[in-house]
Design an enzyme around this catalytic site. Structure first.
Site, PDB file in Angstrom:
ATOM      1  N   THR A  28      50.256  55.944 137.564  1.00 44.40           N
ATOM      2  CA  THR A  28      51.670  56.036 138.181  1.00 44.40           C
ATOM      3  C   THR A  28      52.578  56.296 136.887  1.00 44.40           C
ATOM      4  O   THR A  28      52.594  55.447 135.987  1.00 44.40           O
ATOM      5  CB  THR A  28      51.917  54.651 139.002  1.00 44.40           C
ATOM      6  OG1 THR A  28      51.049  54.443 139.943  1.00 44.40           O
ATOM      7  CG2 THR A  28      53.432  55.022 139.728  1.00 44.40           C
ATOM      8  N   LYS A 140      42.684  50.893 136.321  1.00 46.64           N
ATOM      9  CA  LYS A 140      43.415  50.879 137.393  1.00 46.64           C
ATOM     10  C   LYS A 140      42.823  51.554 138.582  1.00 46.64           C
ATOM     11  O   LYS A 140      42.947  52.604 138.903  1.00 46.64           O
ATOM     12  CB  LYS A 140      44.822  51.815 137.182  1.00 46.64           C
ATOM     13  CG  LYS A 140      46.088  51.213 138.070  1.00 46.64           C
ATOM     14  CD  LYS A 140      47.350  51.628 137.297  1.00 46.64           C
ATOM     15  CE  LYS A 140      48.294  51.015 138.234  1.00 46.64           C
ATOM     16  NZ  LYS A 140      49.961  51.673 137.569  1.00 46.64           N
ATOM     17  N   GLU A 173      48.219  38.642 133.615  1.00 44.37           N
ATOM     18  CA  GLU A 173      49.360  39.452 133.748  1.00 44.37           C
ATOM     19  C   GLU A 173      50.201  39.188 134.749  1.00 44.37           C
ATOM     20  O   GLU A 173      50.454  37.941 135.052  1.00 44.37           O
ATOM     21  CB  GLU A 173      48.734  41.037 134.157  1.00 44.37           C
ATOM     22  CG  GLU A 173      47.699  40.890 135.419  1.00 44.37           C
ATOM     23  CD  GLU A 173      46.971  42.110 135.762  1.00 44.37           C
ATOM     24  OE1 GLU A 173      47.183  43.022 134.908  1.00 44.37           O
ATOM     25  OE2 GLU A 173      46.316  42.207 136.825  1.00 44.37           O
TER      26      GLU A 173
END
Length: 266
Positions: A28, A140, A173
């Protein structure tokens, strides 16, 4: 509408493995004045993820051209690029699967990121823990149900982001960002060799810190480590850098590292 394999359309084959198994990866990117920030890093991420997932890599020159063509008319936007293994195969087997599919989608840039950068944010702790899997750690990939559940819980709170631990209790995270904290001259960030996403902005910041006055270290740490930190900030490719005012009950007043890094992360 999505740009799917070079054609603008709004449908994907029902037997595409992204739908069947989440079999693919994505990145992204932030679009600013028609330019894609960290473009080469986004392409490298797709290439690395495809290699680790044993997905035949699409033509990355073609993907670059498509990304740039989609982005050029946007002053501020989000560009998402998905690569799937393609359609076909039987069950989990990819035997007989067709060519990889590539999907590009552009959306509005989240306006709240500007306010977050100016005002800072508050973090809560998510009860949802990440599974540990070194085979997929850092990637990802399209299997993001953990993040969906983390976000679902976060939406029931008044915090802007969440601290996320793995199943062993290590801080990993946030829901959609990586995290750093500073103690004196040392800056720390969680190790991601067992879980989590190795974000492109995280990688960029690690490279910047390697040339900075601060010493940086990737560590296994409990969330309680943040109680003695002087400063906390989070990052991703869209934010790109946001200071944390409060994590759970601990407040932070310093923004020294944030002020150093922010101009270098635009």
């Amino acid at each position: 509408m999505l740009l799917i394999n070079g054609t603008w359309q709004d449908s994907l084959a029902a037997n595409d493995r992204a739908i069947q198994f989440g079999d693919g990866c994505f990145t992204t990117a932030r679009v600013k004045e028609g330019e894609i920030m960290l473009l080469d890093a986004h392409l490298n991420r797709l290439a690395e993820a495809c290699a680790r997932l044993a997905i035949p890599s699409p033509d990355l020159d073609l993907v670059r051209d498509e990304m740039c063509a989609v982005a050029e008319s946007h002053a501020q936007a989000v560009l998402k690029v998905i690569v799937t293994r393609g359609a076909g195969g039987r069950g989990y087997s990819a035997a007989g699967c067709g060519e990889p599919s590539r999907l590009l989608a552009v959306s509005t840039y989240p306006a709240f990121y500007h306010a977050w950068r100016e005002q800072g944010i508050r973090l809560t702790q998510s009860p949802v823990q990440l599974g540990r899997n070194p085979l997929l750690a850092g990637l990802k990939h399209l299997n993001r149900l953990e993040q969906v559940l983390i976000r679902r819980h976060l939406d029931t709170t008044d915090a802007q982001e969440a601290l996320v631990l793995d199943s062993e209790g290590w801080l990993i995270e946030c829901c959609a960002a990586n995290i750093f904290w500073r103690k004196g001259n040392h800056i720390f960030t969680p190790r991601l060799d067992q879980a989590g996403v190795n974000g492109l902005m995280r990688q960029h910041i690690l490279a910047l810190l390697a040339q900075s006055p601060w010493q940086v270290e990737e560590v296994n740490a409990l969330a309680s480590e943040l109680e003695t930190a002087e400063e906390v900030f989070i990052c991703n490719a869209l934010m790109p850098l946001v200071p944390v005012n409060q994590a759970m009950q601990t407040r932070y007043l310093s923004r020294d590292a944030f002020r150093y890094l922010a101009p270098l992360c635009e």
